[in-house]
Structures are given as C-alpha cells and as structure tokens.
Design an enzyme around this catalytic site. Structure first.
Site, PDB file in Angstrom:
ATOM      1  N   GLU A 268     -36.380  12.928  17.211  1.00  0.00           N
ATOM      2  CA  GLU A 268     -36.425  12.717  15.756  1.00  0.00           C
ATOM      3  C   GLU A 268     -37.755  12.122  15.338  1.00  0.00           C
ATOM      4  O   GLU A 268     -37.812  11.006  14.823  1.00  0.00           O
ATOM      5  CB  GLU A 268     -35.330  11.726  15.342  1.00  0.00           C
ATOM      6  CG  GLU A 268     -33.948  12.102  15.715  1.00  0.00           C
ATOM      7  CD  GLU A 268     -33.013  10.891  15.643  1.00  0.00           C
ATOM      8  OE1 GLU A 268     -33.499   9.747  15.529  1.00  0.00           O
ATOM      9  OE2 GLU A 268     -31.814  11.110  15.692  1.00  0.00           O
ATOM     10  N   GLY A 270     -40.975  11.147  13.233  1.00  0.00           N
ATOM     11  CA  GLY A 270     -41.431  11.075  11.843  1.00  0.00           C
ATOM     12  C   GLY A 270     -42.945  11.089  11.865  1.00  0.00           C
ATOM     13  O   GLY A 270     -43.610  12.089  11.583  1.00  0.00           O
ATOM     14  N   CYS A 337     -51.915  -7.257  -8.439  1.00  0.00           N
ATOM     15  CA  CYS A 337     -52.110  -8.684  -8.589  1.00  0.00           C
ATOM     16  C   CYS A 337     -51.358  -9.431  -7.506  1.00  0.00           C
ATOM     17  O   CYS A 337     -50.292 -10.005  -7.711  1.00  0.00           O
ATOM     18  CB  CYS A 337     -51.720  -9.145  -9.982  1.00  0.00           C
ATOM     19  SG  CYS A 337     -53.032  -8.731 -11.121  1.00  0.00           S
ATOM     20  N   GLU A 338     -51.928  -9.374  -6.358  1.00  0.00           N
ATOM     21  CA  GLU A 338     -51.378  -9.913  -5.123  1.00  0.00           C
ATOM     22  C   GLU A 338     -52.424  -9.523  -4.085  1.00  0.00           C
ATOM     23  O   GLU A 338     -53.119  -8.536  -4.277  1.00  0.00           O
ATOM     24  CB  GLU A 338     -50.062  -9.193  -4.840  1.00  0.00           C
ATOM     25  CG  GLU A 338     -49.379  -9.614  -3.616  1.00  0.00           C
ATOM     26  CD  GLU A 338     -47.855  -9.603  -3.805  1.00  0.00           C
ATOM     27  OE1 GLU A 338     -47.205  -9.909  -2.835  1.00  0.00           O
ATOM     28  OE2 GLU A 338     -47.339  -9.305  -4.890  1.00  0.00           O
TER      29      GLU A 338
HETATM   30  C1  LIG Z   1     -37.360   5.991  11.504  1.00  0.00           C
HETATM   31  C2  LIG Z   1     -36.554   6.737  12.490  1.00  0.00           C
HETATM   32  C3  LIG Z   1     -37.141   7.755  13.245  1.00  0.00           C
HETATM   33  C4  LIG Z   1     -38.621   8.120  13.184  1.00  0.00           C
HETATM   34  O1  LIG Z   1     -39.472   7.177  13.746  1.00  0.00           O
HETATM   35  P1  LIG Z   1     -41.045   7.530  13.900  1.00  0.00           P
HETATM   36  O2  LIG Z   1     -41.643   6.285  14.455  1.00  0.00           O
HETATM   37  O3  LIG Z   1     -41.575   7.847  12.547  1.00  0.00           O
HETATM   38  O4  LIG Z   1     -41.149   8.672  14.824  1.00  0.00           O
HETATM   39  C5  LIG Z   1     -36.318   8.478  14.092  1.00  0.00           C
HETATM   40  N1  LIG Z   1     -34.994   8.199  14.200  1.00  0.00           N
HETATM   41  C6  LIG Z   1     -34.396   7.222  13.488  1.00  0.00           C
HETATM   42  C7  LIG Z   1     -32.944   6.982  13.630  1.00  0.00           C
HETATM   43  C8  LIG Z   1     -35.157   6.445  12.612  1.00  0.00           C
HETATM   44  O5  LIG Z   1     -34.576   5.470  11.921  1.00  0.00           O
END
Ligand SMILES: *Cc1c(COP(=O)(O)O)cnc(C)c1O
Length: 410
Positions: A268, A270, A337-338
């Site tokens: 999975e 990202g 503004c921070e």
């Molecule tokens: C956020 C997340 C990912 C992705 O993580 P990356 O570091 O972006 O690869 C995969 N699986 C689950 C369950 C997540 O919460």
C-alpha cells in the site's frame, strides 16, 4: 524536473509557463513519473502475485486516482469518504481495501454494504464484525508486529504503544474469536510506518506475518502495508526497491510453498508512488535580510504544505526563474502568521522579488493535508500528461470560504 532550452521543464513543459498560466501557489504533478514508479514496483515483484493498493490519503485528487486505476493499481482507503472517492474515480469495490482506525461501526457497515474489503484493527470490532456477519463477509485483520520503523515518531505506527492494529501478542485471543464466529479471514496486514529504508524491516515484518499466517487456514493474501522511503535530497539513501523486491519475493515464495497455496502479496505505497511527482510552485513576495539570515517570504506556507513543520520534513527548493549566476543562502518561509519555515539555510540561485520557486517532493501529503488556515484559498492542482497540462482542481475562491457558513441575527 529537467533543464530544457534554458528552462526547468517537465515533459518538455516549462514550469514557469505553468506558474504564469495558473498563477501561484499551484501544485503540479508529473503523471509520467507516477507511471514510472508503478512500473518500478511491479518490476521488483514480477516473480510473485503482487497487488498494489495505492494509499489514497497521500494524494486523493480523483484524476490521480483515475491515473492509478489506468495503471492497474487498486487502492487503500482510510475513511469511508476515501472509499467513496475511489468508487467515484471508477474503482470497483473489489479493488478497494478499507483500513479504518477508531471509526464507528456504522462506517464498517457502510463499507461492507458497498462491497469493500474491511481491514479490522481492534478486537472489539472483530467481535462486532463476527456478531453481525459471521462467516458471510471476508475480512482482513491488521496486526501490529511491534517493529520500530519509520523516519519520525509521528509516522512510525508499528511500535508497542501505537494505536494501530491488533497486537501480535493478542493473536491467541484473535484466533478464539475467529473460531467462535467462524470468521472468513482472507488476509492479514501489517503497516509499520513511513520512510522505511531497507529490506530488513520488511523481512522482519514478513517473518511475524508468516508466523501468524500459519494459524489461518484460508488466506488469499498477505498485505505488507506501505512505507517505502523516497529521496528528498541529492545523495539521500532511498529504498532499493529492486533489492526489497528480490528478498521479500524469495521469502514469500518459500512461505507460499510451505502454506500450500499461491497467495497474493499486497503493498500500500503512498509516498513511493506520488512524492517525487509533485512540485509546489510559489512566488517570492519578499526578500528580507536580517542579522541572522536572509528570508525569502513566499505566497504559501504551512496551510498548503504542512510537512516541514509537522514532520521536520526536508523539501528541496529550486529558483526556477534563474538558471545561472551565483548562489546565496536563504531561509524560505511562508506567509502564515506563525513560524512556518519551508526550508532553512538553503543555497539558491540569487532570488529576486517575483521569482518562482519550485518546492520538490510535494506530491504526497501535500495538497491532501492542506487547509484554509489564515483564511487562505487552497491552491490549484495541475496534472502533466504526455506533454500537456490539465487543470485537475481549480484554486478556491472567496465563495469557498463562505460555503457552509450560516449568517445569524446577532
Ligand atoms: C499511510 C498509510 C500507507 C502509506 O504510507 P506511505 O508511507 O505513504 O507509503 C499505507 N497503509 C496504511 C494503512 C496507511 O495508513
């Protein structure tokens, strides 16, 4: 980003032209780079039955989701809203994994009704699932292997005091529930954190997952989560995806042989798929020398890119308005503004007011974490595909700030 005809370009399109056409701040995504990353991951795991479940939360624009679907990935969603976005983008329920944490059971019910696989992350929910569905709905169980991994405590989710998953130490309890309700456990899942470098962490997770898997008779897949690290600066060590692929595939094949069934292996990612494709283009509003440093104040900030302040994340910055001449040291800050430092003590080609800076690695957890803090509009998003630019989200307007607010008589 490459230099072409004396311009910083992507797919032959000068980024300055994108900034001119859509104004700043604007998020720009290189669609070709996303496809390359998908291909690299597929390549690394070509000897096993690998499925990619793109982590929607990294960048959830529906055009990006559609691009993933065309590239043949599935998706992992962490909220029922993300599940619905993925359906909207054309994914079939069978391609969607729902991995919620601490949600009301009503959301689980909704996901099951939509035909989406649920990844159960706590024991009460497992029992609730059993009471409601028995063995009629396949499910996945999220285990917490208690491996410390990841680049920052906020993104490391597998440790002992993490709120995620069911502790591997509670496996016996899980098995009792599975037996009592005759649960149809199709998969087991671990996700240990983000910014994982090497195969060793995945292999450690794999061993724990294999040990647990031996206790389940009818598995179809094992899900290793996401977390592959990508490069942020020159010389950064990044995940050697080919190496991870080779080592993890080998261990997985051996396990499948022992298990007596060709399982699927799921990931999975990202960041790995969308971090490097993204650039946040901003304009230098002010160049401000102080006794300590020279600040470049830009027309964006932590409202649009939270990662530097939230995770101490490093983002490369390039002055795309200036290709040559001397470099100077600057601290790039936002207009919020921070204190919102985007990048401290960086060498850039001399910056003048009005210059456009490109902030790199802005694809993952950039726009998806953006807010309206300071009542600023969220930026536009542009996708570059096959040498053409496509607006995939308009910049917000004043109406968007007022939307859903009610005026009352005071
Ligand atoms: C956020 C997340 C990912 C992705 O993580 P990356 O570091 O972006 O690869 C995969 N699986 C689950 C369950 C997540 O919460």
């Amino acid at each position: 980003m490459e230099i072409k005809n004396q311009q910083y370009s992507i797919q032959g399109i000068p980024l300055l032209e994108i900034a001119r056409k859509y104004q700043t701040p604007v998020y720009v995504y290189d669609g070709q780079k996303i496809l390359q990353q998908v291909a690299a991951l597929k390549n690394a795991f070509s000897t096993v039955n690998m499925k990619i479940k793109y982590a929607t939360k990294a960048l959830s624009n529906i055009s990006i989701l559609q691009l993933m679907r065309k590239a043949g990935t599935g998706v992992d969603a962490v909220s029922i809203e993300e599940v619905k976005l993925c359906l909207h983008a054309g994914f079939v329920p069978g391609d969607i994994m729902y991995t919620p944490n601490c949600v009301d059971f009503e959301e689980i019910r909704e996901a099951v009704d939509l035909g989406v696989m649920v990844n159960v992350d706590n024991i009460p929910m497992l029992e609730h699932f059993g009471t409601e569905y028995g063995n009629s709905v396949p499910l996945c169980i999220r285990l917490n292997p208690h491996i410390l991994a990841g680049g920052n405590s906020k993104i490391s989710v597998g440790h002992i005091d993490s709120k995620f998953g069911i502790s591997i130490l509670q496996l016996k309890h899980v098995l009792k529930i599975v037996e009592a309700y005759e649960l149809n456990v199709a998969g087991l899942h671990v996700h240990t954190g983000s910014d994982i470098l090497d195969a060793e962490v995945f292999l450690k997770g794999a061993e724990i997952l294999f040990d647990a898997a031996r206790e389940f008779a009818d598995l179809e897949f094992l899900d290793f989560g996401g977390g592959f690290k990508v490069g942020y600066k020159d010389g950064d060590i990044t995940t050697d995806i080919a190496d991870v692929g080779q080592k993890v595939s080998k261990a997985f094949q051996e396990f499948c042989k022992e298990y007596g069934k060709e399982l699927e292996i799921w990931f999975e990612p990202g960041k790995f798929l969308v971090s490097e494709c993204g650039y946040l283009l901003v304009k230098a509003n002010v160049v401000k020398p102080t006794p300590a440093t020279t600040f470049v104040g830009v027309d964006s900030g932590l409202n649009h890119l939270l990662r530097p302040m939230m995770y101490d994340a490093y983002h490369g910055v390039v002055n795309i308005s200036k290709l040559d001449g001397p470099e100077r040291v600057y601290t790039i800050v936002g207009y919020i503004c921070e204190t919102d430092t985007i990048a401290a003590d960086r060498k850039l080609k001399e910056v003048k007011e009005g210059d456009i800076l490109a902030i790199k690695n802005a694809g993952a957890y950039g726009y998806s974490m953006a807010s309206n803090y300071n009542s600023r509009f969220r930026p536009a998003e542009v996708l570059l595909m096959e040498g053409r630019d496509h607006l995939i989200r308009r910049r917000e307007t004043f109406e968007d700030l007022l939307r859903n607010q009610e005026s009352i008589e005071l």
